[in-house]
Design a protein around this motif. Structure first.
Motif, PDB file in Angstrom:
ATOM      1  N   ILE A  79       9.028  -4.307  -4.365  1.00 52.22           N
ATOM      2  CA  ILE A  79       7.722  -4.495  -3.743  1.00 52.22           C
ATOM      3  C   ILE A  79       6.830  -5.278  -4.689  1.00 52.22           C
ATOM      4  CG2 ILE A  79       5.680  -3.368  -2.796  1.00 52.22           C
ATOM      5  CD1 ILE A  79       7.395  -1.031  -1.977  1.00 52.22           C
ATOM      6  N   ASN A  80       6.216  -6.305  -4.183  1.00 48.73           N
ATOM      7  CA  ASN A  80       5.272  -7.085  -4.978  1.00 48.73           C
ATOM      8  C   ASN A  80       3.880  -6.471  -4.824  1.00 48.73           C
ATOM      9  OD1 ASN A  80       7.388  -8.927  -5.691  1.00 48.73           O
ATOM     10  ND2 ASN A  80       7.130  -9.881  -3.691  1.00 48.73           N
ATOM     11  N   ALA A  81       3.030  -7.088  -4.065  1.00 52.40           N
ATOM     12  CA  ALA A  81       1.678  -6.562  -3.865  1.00 52.40           C
ATOM     13  C   ALA A  81       1.639  -5.560  -2.720  1.00 52.40           C
ATOM     14  CB  ALA A  81       0.703  -7.698  -3.578  1.00 52.40           C
ATOM     15  N   MET A  82       0.675  -4.653  -2.814  1.00 53.86           N
ATOM     16  CA  MET A  82       0.378  -3.704  -1.750  1.00 53.86           C
ATOM     17  C   MET A  82      -1.135  -3.708  -1.584  1.00 53.86           C
ATOM     18  SD  MET A  82       2.852  -0.579  -2.995  1.00 53.86           S
ATOM     19  CE  MET A  82       3.222   0.099  -1.365  1.00 53.86           C
ATOM     20  N   GLY A  83      -1.595  -3.451  -0.381  1.00 57.14           N
ATOM     21  CA  GLY A  83      -3.042  -3.499  -0.215  1.00 57.14           C
ATOM     22  C   GLY A  83      -3.532  -2.948   1.096  1.00 57.14           C
ATOM     23  N   TRP A  84      -4.830  -3.030   1.255  1.00 55.78           N
ATOM     24  CA  TRP A  84      -5.511  -2.535   2.448  1.00 55.78           C
ATOM     25  C   TRP A  84      -6.481  -3.587   2.969  1.00 55.78           C
ATOM     26  CZ3 TRP A  84      -4.220   2.097   4.603  1.00 55.78           C
ATOM     27  CH2 TRP A  84      -3.479   2.976   3.809  1.00 55.78           C
ATOM     28  N   TYR A  85      -6.439  -3.781   4.269  1.00 54.29           N
ATOM     29  CA  TYR A  85      -7.412  -4.603   4.991  1.00 54.29           C
ATOM     30  C   TYR A  85      -8.145  -3.692   5.967  1.00 54.29           C
ATOM     31  CZ  TYR A  85      -5.573  -9.172   3.523  1.00 54.29           C
ATOM     32  OH  TYR A  85      -5.206 -10.292   2.803  1.00 54.29           O
ATOM     33  N   ARG A  86      -9.240  -4.178   6.478  1.00 53.32           N
ATOM     34  CA  ARG A  86      -9.939  -3.451   7.533  1.00 53.32           C
ATOM     35  C   ARG A  86     -10.500  -4.442   8.554  1.00 53.32           C
ATOM     36  NH1 ARG A  86     -15.132  -1.056   4.086  1.00 53.32           N
ATOM     37  NH2 ARG A  86     -16.178  -3.079   3.701  1.00 53.32           N
ATOM     38  N   GLN A  87     -10.698  -3.932   9.747  1.00 54.27           N
ATOM     39  CA  GLN A  87     -11.186  -4.789  10.823  1.00 54.27           C
ATOM     40  C   GLN A  87     -12.064  -3.997  11.768  1.00 54.27           C
ATOM     41  OE1 GLN A  87      -8.093  -6.661  13.190  1.00 54.27           O
ATOM     42  NE2 GLN A  87      -9.419  -8.412  13.608  1.00 54.27           N
ATOM     43  N   VAL A  88     -13.180  -4.616  12.144  1.00 52.69           N
ATOM     44  CA  VAL A  88     -14.048  -4.057  13.173  1.00 52.69           C
ATOM     45  C   VAL A  88     -14.010  -4.989  14.378  1.00 52.69           C
ATOM     46  CG1 VAL A  88     -15.536  -2.896  11.515  1.00 52.69           C
ATOM     47  CG2 VAL A  88     -16.103  -5.218  12.256  1.00 52.69           C
ATOM     48  N   PRO A  89     -14.272  -4.468  15.563  1.00 49.65           N
ATOM     49  CA  PRO A  89     -14.198  -5.311  16.765  1.00 49.65           C
ATOM     50  C   PRO A  89     -15.094  -6.541  16.645  1.00 49.65           C
ATOM     51  CG  PRO A  89     -14.326  -3.012  17.384  1.00 49.65           C
ATOM     52  CD  PRO A  89     -14.550  -3.065  15.897  1.00 49.65           C
TER      53      PRO A  89
END
Length: 123
Positions: free
Chosen positions: A31-41
């Motif tokens: 595994i290289n990078a790991m992360g979190w994104y978020r999105q609102v409508p």
């Protein structure tokens, strides 16, 4: 096949905390990078935080000092500890991983996404 399973979202009052987890499974070489994104409508998905294989981290300015990303390489899991949550943090949070399925070039740098988990900050 690579699968990501997220957990830890929910409803919390302003100032509260939540911890998101994302476990990766499947035929992964590394595994290289790991992360979190978020999105609102109505808005684009934005990067919240990511962490490299060596532990280097990166945060969007709006969460720096409140959120902490970490990873457990033995468990292929990435975490997002979210403190001092505010209503503007309300969103669907998606984890992602950048993995190598093998040593061939064609098998490197593959990206996968979790199904998303809702985080709602409201009184």
């Amino acid at each position: 096949q690579v699968q990501l399973v997220e957990s830890g979202g929910g409803l919390v009052q302003p100032g509260g905390s939540l911890r998101l987890s994302c476990a990766t499974s499947g035929s992964i070489f590394s595994i290289n990078a790991m992360g979190w994104y978020r999105q609102v409508p109505g808005k684009q998905r934005e990067l919240v935080a990511d962490i490299t294989s060596t532990g280097s981290t990166n945060y969007v300015d709006s969460v720096r000092g409140r959120f902490t990303i970490s990873r457990d390489n033995a468990k292929n899991t990435v975490y997002l500890q979210m403190n001092s949550l505010q209503p503007e943090d309300t969103a669907v949070y998606y984890c992602y991983v950048n993995v190598n399925l093998g040593i061939r070039v064609i098998d490197t740098g593959r990206e996968y996404w979790g199904q998303g988990t809702q985080v709602t900050v409201s009184s």
